[in-house]
Design an enzyme around this catalytic site. Sequence first.
Site, PDB file in Angstrom:
ATOM      1  N   ASP A 284       0.818  -1.215   0.000  1.00 46.13           N
ATOM      2  CA  ASP A 284       0.000   0.000   0.000  1.00 46.13           C
ATOM      3  C   ASP A 284       0.855   1.269   0.000  1.00 46.13           C
ATOM      4  O   ASP A 284       0.324   2.382  -0.036  1.00 46.13           O
ATOM      5  CB  ASP A 284      -1.038  -0.017   1.127  1.00 46.13           C
ATOM      6  CG  ASP A 284      -0.449   0.105   2.516  1.00 46.13           C
ATOM      7  OD1 ASP A 284       0.622   0.703   2.700  1.00 46.13           O
ATOM      8  OD2 ASP A 284      -1.106  -0.399   3.463  1.00 46.13           O
TER       9      ASP A 284
ATOM     10  N   GLU B 224       0.780  -7.452   2.643  1.00 45.15           N
ATOM     11  CA  GLU B 224      -0.540  -6.826   2.444  1.00 45.15           C
ATOM     12  C   GLU B 224      -1.114  -6.990   1.038  1.00 45.15           C
ATOM     13  O   GLU B 224      -1.961  -6.211   0.624  1.00 45.15           O
ATOM     14  CB  GLU B 224      -0.527  -5.339   2.849  1.00 45.15           C
ATOM     15  CG  GLU B 224      -0.349  -5.107   4.356  1.00 45.15           C
ATOM     16  CD  GLU B 224      -1.649  -5.163   5.178  1.00 45.15           C
ATOM     17  OE1 GLU B 224      -2.754  -5.060   4.587  1.00 45.15           O
ATOM     18  OE2 GLU B 224      -1.563  -5.346   6.411  1.00 45.15           O
TER      19      GLU B 224
HETATM   20  N1  LIG Z   1      -0.655  -2.610   7.787  1.00 44.12           N
HETATM   21  C1  LIG Z   1      -1.631  -1.790   7.490  1.00 44.12           C
HETATM   22  N2  LIG Z   1      -2.244  -1.845   6.353  1.00 44.12           N
HETATM   23  N3  LIG Z   1      -2.021  -0.939   8.448  1.00 44.12           N
HETATM   24  C2  LIG Z   1      -3.104  -0.049   8.331  1.00 44.12           C
HETATM   25  C3  LIG Z   1      -3.441   0.583   9.644  1.00 44.12           C
HETATM   26  C4  LIG Z   1      -4.586   1.530   9.523  1.00 44.12           C
HETATM   27  C5  LIG Z   1      -4.916   2.287  10.801  1.00 44.12           C
HETATM   28  N4  LIG Z   1      -3.872   3.188  11.154  1.00 44.12           N
HETATM   29  C6  LIG Z   1      -5.199   1.315  11.929  1.00 44.12           C
HETATM   30  O1  LIG Z   1      -4.429   1.242  12.843  1.00 44.12           O
HETATM   31  O2  LIG Z   1      -6.177   0.613  11.873  1.00 44.12           O
END
Ligand SMILES: NC(=[NH2+])NCCC[C@H](N)C(=O)O
Length: 355
Positions: free
Chosen positions: A266, A309
């Site tokens: 991402d 991811e």
């Molecule tokens: N590894 C990832 N895609 N992390 C996204 C985290 C999104 C958000 N900051 C949360 O803690 O839920």
Amino acid sequence: MISEREFASRTPRQLQLIAAELGEGAQRTGCKAGPRALLPLLAAALREAGHGLAPMRLIASRPAPADDKLTTVADFVPRLAAVVAQAAGAPCAASRPPASAASSASSASSCAAAPAAEAGAFPLVIGGDHSCAVGTWSGMAHAVASAHGARLPLGLVWIDAHLDSHTPATSESGAPHGMPLAALLGEGDPRLAALGGWRGKVSATHAVVVGARSFEAGEAALLARLGVRVIDAVEVAARGVSACLAEARGIARAAPGGYGISLDLDAFDPLDAPGVGSPAPGGLPVRATIDALAGLYRDVRLRGFELVEYNPALDVDDRTARLASALIASVFGRMSRSTRGPGAAGARAAVGLGA
Ligand SMILES: NC(=[NH2+])NCCC[C@H](N)C(=O)O
């Protein structure tokens, strides 16, 4: 891009592909299917780059109550840590007494494959949601501690749209994939942060986040308090990804235990990489990033690489899978004298970017 001197001093190591089938660390669990979807492509790219691959290692999260994500992750993480430690060459129980539950699991499983393990492969971990990083880098820290007889902290380059530096106290979602960097720095739930009985597998002064653009105040405050360098997306756009990754590598590779790279797909724009768990608009330029990472595998201080991811259910025309495969082809490609070596050119061609 690494120097010729680093290239020359690199001892070739066998690559160990490790599939970390974990999805419960995220709100949407689709990344669990990522490794199986990606691995055939990645293995082909690596073979084409001339790498001999150790037999693939699959490690899956066990089904667990869907309402307790942290328990699922805390169950998975030590098993992944053990596999990574073994791949990276942690010696088996006969030579050293295990210092922790994680190392004893590692020792038990590594004895069967001791000759391969002693050689010390280069772990390439394919996630899975990003909470798998706690297992990857804890296992690497264990392998380094076993090899050196001391707990030398690792450096880490965290390439990501997010900071992933929450503790359960600051997280709004409660999702563990938003917490792995904090845990590796020794903060948060002890089931992750103190895995194997010690904290601080990654040193804050040698950790760098590159590409961040979607985060909450609590995690940003934690990284600021710890003094972690964050090169956000605005800074990347201003300075260029190559300069930013060079700076990040410089900081991370000075760590006493060597360093790792954890790359969340991402980090790229959702238009280029739609098949990810938590898309965030904006992102790193694909071509420049692939070029900036070319040949990095040969950096003698790089201990392992992690790609996470990928959510195949959300991919569009395999765009994200092809990007991932081009990226791996570049990182593990053959070194050439120019920065535009065959690895990088082939990688660009594979994502339809031309030469
Ligand atoms: N590894 C990832 N895609 N992390 C996204 C985290 C999104 C958000 N900051 C949360 O803690 O839920």
